[in-house]
Design a protein around this motif. Sequence first.
Motif: not given
Lengths: 285, 284
Positions: B19-20, B22, B24-26
């Motif tokens: 998870l980044s 913010d 988002r899934g990375v």
Amino acid sequence: MTGNVVSAVATPDLKGDLSGAVERLRRDRAHERRKRRAWAIFTPLALLLGWELASRFGLLDERFFPSPLNIVSDALRYFAEPDLRADLLVHLAQSGTRLGLGFLLGAVAGLLVGLAIGLHPVTRYALSAVINGIYPLPKLTLYPLMIIFFGIGNTSMIALIALGVFFMVAINTASGVMYSDPVYKDVASAFELPRLVRLRTITVPAAIPSVISGLRLGFGQALIIVVATEFVAGDGGVGYLIWNSWQILDVPVMFLGLTIVGLTGWLASACISWLGKILAPWQAD
Amino acid sequence: MKSSDTSAVHIDDLTKVFLSRDGRGVHALQNIDLDVRSGEVVAIIGPSGCGKSSLLRILAGLDQVYEGRVRWNLAAAEGNDKSRRGRLTSATVFQSDSTLPWMTVEKNVRIGFAKLRLDRADAAARVADVLQLVGLSEFPKAYPHELSGGMRQRVAIARALATRPHLLLMDEPLAALDAQTRLVMQQELIDIWRQTHSTVFYVTHDIEEAVTVADRVVVLSARPGRVRMVRDVETTGASVTELRRDPAFGDLTVELWNTIAGEVGGSLAAAPNGEPGSTKVGVA
């Protein structure tokens, strides 16, 4: 990509003697150091001299700003006359007890709670709102509350000092544990250190510089609180000495008190720095 | 270097998502299949952000949240039970200075033994051995701040070697050193591995370094990292400086660079916040 060798020497000869140049550099450095020391002594002396002259020639009101020499001779009475000396020692012992006990209790509690916060996320979640809520309050505002809890006298003063020290030490210890170089944690995990070994050899040493600065800030708090509560409590101590001598216009004694508080702060700061050098010699300051 | 056919560790269909900040899934790594054979040196290269370090952290046990499997073949290790007990599954040399400044060189090495329960004599002998190996025999009582960057990295290397790991993990271990020290250290690493018969997983962004030290080079693609190419390297036993004279060295370096350049170009083009005015790398 080829090129000709323009010039190459096996090893350049050492030409000449460098000791002259080194000697000159050394002299410059020594000169700079002497200059620094001279100014460090000169400025305070000049200020004292200005003060001395100003009160001698009536520029300053002698009742409020007696000349430094008068203050010194007046203060010396407190060391020479047995009655006054005993009196001063009682004040010193009272403040010293409050300061010492309060600082010790606060520091130990702060260290333990700070470690727990740093190491254990649930403790951190549970305590952070409480700590962040109380921390910004000037601790003196809690003095009445302490009196309600512990009554008038030593206990409430010590409790307030401990509280002030506690927050500084706890917050700094926790951040030392959490925000020390992450590579230390990686080393501990990558080499599968058992939990206690990890605590003793990695977590605690890594947090030491931060703990030291917590102790320094905490002592500053403790000094403020001990003097201020003694102003109010009227129950002896150096703070009482300062406040009382001001009220009866015994101004030289007030300055004596100020000097004692100032020296205590300076001495404690030096001790804590020394402690830091012993415990964390790798830290260049 | 001689590598056997037995697998030291097998990475099986490994995928890593994180998870980044913010939320988002990375997608860092996707469907990685990789076998590290006992006794070989595998170098992992790839454009920055391709997940090479994520892969290493998973093998190091620093990251335990991933899809897929990592299968260690510890039985393949030679020797009897006792010598097997005295080894860590993996030991890591980090890119940044990982010496502990409050400990002497010797204690920095010994800290790696915490889990191994070595007897006193064995521990002392290992410390002496590895310090000899990395050229720090004369500094067991020195503190890291008294040493140069290159020497500190030697301490970290000694610490990892002393645990006799089944897999030695190296995360850009020479990246923080100056170019000349780096070359010297590459040679030393090669010599050390040859003496210790180490199995090594070597992450680097330096293609020449990969070709210099490795028996096999694995190229990862831009994020999400996939295995883009696996390339055997003929090891000649030449010194690191002699090696650079070898035309095969240049050819292989260029071949690998061309493979990576496409990936780098792609990842730069995809980067949303590339610096304005920065030159794009030409896609080969």
